[in-house]
Scaffold this active site. Structure first.
Site, PDB file in Angstrom:
ATOM      1  N   HIS A  63       0.786  -1.286   0.346  1.00  0.00           N
ATOM      2  CA  HIS A  63      -0.392  -0.236   0.030  1.00  0.00           C
ATOM      3  C   HIS A  63       0.657   1.337   0.179  1.00  0.00           C
ATOM      4  O   HIS A  63       2.485   1.018   0.075  1.00  0.00           O
ATOM      5  CB  HIS A  63      -0.775   0.202   1.445  1.00  0.00           C
ATOM      6  CG  HIS A  63      -0.313   0.003   2.578  1.00  0.00           C
ATOM      7  ND1 HIS A  63       0.537  -1.194   3.017  1.00  0.00           N
ATOM      8  CD2 HIS A  63      -0.430   0.833   3.444  1.00  0.00           C
ATOM      9  CE1 HIS A  63       0.878  -0.365   3.975  1.00  0.00           C
ATOM     10  NE2 HIS A  63       0.178   0.693   4.815  1.00  0.00           N
ATOM     11  N   HIS A  65       1.135   3.801   2.387  1.00  0.00           N
ATOM     12  CA  HIS A  65       1.530   4.425   3.608  1.00  0.00           C
ATOM     13  C   HIS A  65       3.333   4.897   2.771  1.00  0.00           C
ATOM     14  O   HIS A  65       3.805   4.124   2.452  1.00  0.00           O
ATOM     15  CB  HIS A  65       1.143   4.001   4.396  1.00  0.00           C
ATOM     16  CG  HIS A  65      -0.118   3.644   5.062  1.00  0.00           C
ATOM     17  ND1 HIS A  65      -0.907   3.417   5.734  1.00  0.00           N
ATOM     18  CD2 HIS A  65      -0.857   4.731   4.272  1.00  0.00           C
ATOM     19  CE1 HIS A  65      -2.178   4.757   5.587  1.00  0.00           C
ATOM     20  NE2 HIS A  65      -1.976   5.233   5.185  1.00  0.00           N
ATOM     21  N   ASP A  67       5.725   4.989   4.951  1.00  0.00           N
ATOM     22  CA  ASP A  67       6.238   4.045   5.901  1.00  0.00           C
ATOM     23  C   ASP A  67       6.481   2.591   4.857  1.00  0.00           C
ATOM     24  O   ASP A  67       7.460   1.488   4.949  1.00  0.00           O
ATOM     25  CB  ASP A  67       6.035   3.471   7.188  1.00  0.00           C
ATOM     26  CG  ASP A  67       5.212   2.926   7.402  1.00  0.00           C
ATOM     27  OD1 ASP A  67       3.486   3.304   6.832  1.00  0.00           O
ATOM     28  OD2 ASP A  67       4.408   1.842   7.985  1.00  0.00           O
ATOM     29  N   HIS A  68       6.529   2.189   3.895  1.00  0.00           N
ATOM     30  CA  HIS A  68       5.950   1.305   2.779  1.00  0.00           C
ATOM     31  C   HIS A  68       6.805   1.764   1.353  1.00  0.00           C
ATOM     32  O   HIS A  68       7.286   0.808   0.798  1.00  0.00           O
ATOM     33  CB  HIS A  68       5.045   0.704   2.997  1.00  0.00           C
ATOM     34  CG  HIS A  68       4.506  -0.340   4.068  1.00  0.00           C
ATOM     35  ND1 HIS A  68       3.975  -1.427   3.886  1.00  0.00           N
ATOM     36  CD2 HIS A  68       3.597   1.151   4.831  1.00  0.00           C
ATOM     37  CE1 HIS A  68       3.439  -1.276   5.593  1.00  0.00           C
ATOM     38  NE2 HIS A  68       3.493  -0.117   6.615  1.00  0.00           N
ATOM     39  N   HIS A 140      -7.549  -1.326   5.934  1.00  0.00           N
ATOM     40  CA  HIS A 140      -6.546  -0.563   5.522  1.00  0.00           C
ATOM     41  C   HIS A 140      -7.368   1.143   5.925  1.00  0.00           C
ATOM     42  O   HIS A 140      -8.434   0.959   4.662  1.00  0.00           O
ATOM     43  CB  HIS A 140      -5.292  -0.969   5.699  1.00  0.00           C
ATOM     44  CG  HIS A 140      -4.196  -0.397   6.198  1.00  0.00           C
ATOM     45  ND1 HIS A 140      -4.063  -0.706   7.716  1.00  0.00           N
ATOM     46  CD2 HIS A 140      -3.215   0.439   6.035  1.00  0.00           C
ATOM     47  CE1 HIS A 140      -2.953  -0.118   8.007  1.00  0.00           C
ATOM     48  NE2 HIS A 140      -2.341   1.202   6.585  1.00  0.00           N
ATOM     49  N   ASP A 211      -0.086  -3.820   5.316  1.00  0.00           N
ATOM     50  CA  ASP A 211      -1.118  -3.419   7.045  1.00  0.00           C
ATOM     51  C   ASP A 211      -2.469  -4.219   7.474  1.00  0.00           C
ATOM     52  O   ASP A 211      -3.332  -3.714   5.870  1.00  0.00           O
ATOM     53  CB  ASP A 211      -0.600  -1.706   7.272  1.00  0.00           C
ATOM     54  CG  ASP A 211       0.530  -1.515   7.701  1.00  0.00           C
ATOM     55  OD1 ASP A 211       1.484  -1.985   7.702  1.00  0.00           O
ATOM     56  OD2 ASP A 211       0.584  -0.185   7.880  1.00  0.00           O
ATOM     57  N   HIS A 269       5.805  -5.475  11.326  1.00  0.00           N
ATOM     58  CA  HIS A 269       5.148  -3.802  12.090  1.00  0.00           C
ATOM     59  C   HIS A 269       5.368  -3.769  13.698  1.00  0.00           C
ATOM     60  O   HIS A 269       3.972  -3.618  13.544  1.00  0.00           O
ATOM     61  CB  HIS A 269       3.878  -3.859  10.717  1.00  0.00           C
ATOM     62  CG  HIS A 269       3.890  -2.497  10.252  1.00  0.00           C
ATOM     63  ND1 HIS A 269       2.764  -1.922  11.156  1.00  0.00           N
ATOM     64  CD2 HIS A 269       4.073  -1.578   9.390  1.00  0.00           C
ATOM     65  CE1 HIS A 269       2.600  -0.589  10.618  1.00  0.00           C
ATOM     66  NE2 HIS A 269       3.246  -0.722   9.396  1.00  0.00           N
TER      67      HIS A 269
HETATM   68 ZN   LIG Z   1       2.821   1.111   7.611  1.00  0.00          ZN
HETATM   69 ZN   LIG Z   2      -0.257   1.739   6.320  1.00  0.00          ZN
END
Ligand SMILES: [Zn+2]
Ligand SMILES: [Zn+2]
Length: 308
Positions: A63, A65, A67-68, A140, A211, A269
């Site tokens: 996804h 976001h 942090d990915h 998510h 996530d 995670h």
């Molecule tokens: Zn994340």
């Molecule tokens: Zn996420």
């Protein structure tokens, strides 16, 4: 086949855990590495390992976001500087094309290798004679996908000596039998391939989820998997917090592994609110429901053995 964790934290980089990136090492199987997510500084993490960016064949993004994905443009760019010439295919949710294109074009980054970006939806997103990859939507805050990597069964090895003993000379007949075809010899005898092949090598199934809250699709993707990577951002007693932030607890991850009939579960995670001393407790929570559970740490490698 090995899983190598490059980053195992949630949301922001922390001293003990960088943000998400997971390498599925398929060096014996196809001489390549498949990467799942590329959080910020994934390429810095790779510097501490024996992984070669030029070996990265496919990158699956769960996804969008930060942090990915914040490590993706830098990684793609450095791979070019480091002499990577073979094609890379990126799979990810709608928007991944625009993200990559914009970052590379605004920074005037030109790759010396072909890059293909495929925006995925649910279903089979890749298949060749060795592997098949399927996706489903998870639960998510933004579209988040889980990937189910299915290794295909391989025919058993040819029992050449046994075949020679029947009077068949090595050559085209050997090849046919290796491919599982029955052969009628000139003298009228029929050679049944199953008698001259070792046991079929069963393929493995690895499920890597983005996530998510606890959801049905996670269970479908993890059905009978040999290895499941499931997020466990929060401890078992933070179910409300997990729900509010569209994440899972240790118990929920373990529940998915149990219901799906997985062989092994690894939690990742992990929120930075949990210190090194808390990690054991997190695994123990999950083990109460699904005993064969491990917790990911940056630079931890776990082998997924062949089935017997
Ligand atoms: Zn994340
Ligand atoms: Zn996420």
């Amino acid at each position: 086949m090995d899983i190598f964790f490059l980053g195992t934290g949630a949301g922001m980089p922390a001293k003990l855990r960088n943000v998400t990136s997971i390498a599925l090492k398929l060096l014996e199987e196809r001489g390549g590495v498949w990467l799942f997510d590329a959080g910020e500084a994934t390429q810095h993490q790779i510097l501490h390992t024996s992984l070669k960016p030029r070996r990265i064949e496919k990158i699956f993004i769960t996804h969008l976001h930060g942090d990915h994905i914040y490590g993706l443009p830098g990684l793609l760019s450095s791979r070019s500087f480091q002499g990577g010439e073979s094609e890379v295919t990126v799979y990810g949710p709608k928007g991944i094309k625009e993200y990559i294109h914009t970052s590379l074009s605004l920074s005037q980054t030109y790759l010396k290798y072909p890059l293909t970006v495929n925006e995925v939806d649910e279903g089979v997103i890749f298949e060749d004679d060795q592997f098949k990859v399927e996706t489903l939507r998870l639960d998510h805050g933004i579209p988040s996908y889980g990937y189910r990597i299915i290794e295909k069964d391989r025919p058993g090895t040819l029992l050449a000596e046994k075949l020679k003993d029947t009077g068949v000379a090595p050559g085209p007949i050997f090849r046919k039998i290796k491919n599982g075809e029955a052969v009628i010899l000139e003298d009228g005898r029929t050679i049944n391939p199953t008698e001259f092949l070792g046991p079929t090598q069963k393929g493995r199934i690895v499920t890597i989820l983005g996530d998510t809250r606890y959801c049905e699709n996670a269970i479908s993707l993890a059905n009978n998997a040999d290895f499941l990577v499931h997020e466990a951002t929060f401890s078992a007693n933070e179910e409300k917090l997990a729900h509010d932030y569209f994440h899972s607890t240790t118990h929920q991850a373990a529940q998915v592994a149990k219901i799906a009939g997985c062989k092994q579960l690894c939690l990742t995670h992990i929120s930075s609110r949990y210190d090194r001393k808390d990690w054991l407790e997190l695994v123990d929570e999950a083990k109460g429901i699904f005993p064969n559970t491990d917790i990911a740490e940056d630079f931890k490698e776990i082998n997924i053995p062949l089935k017997h």
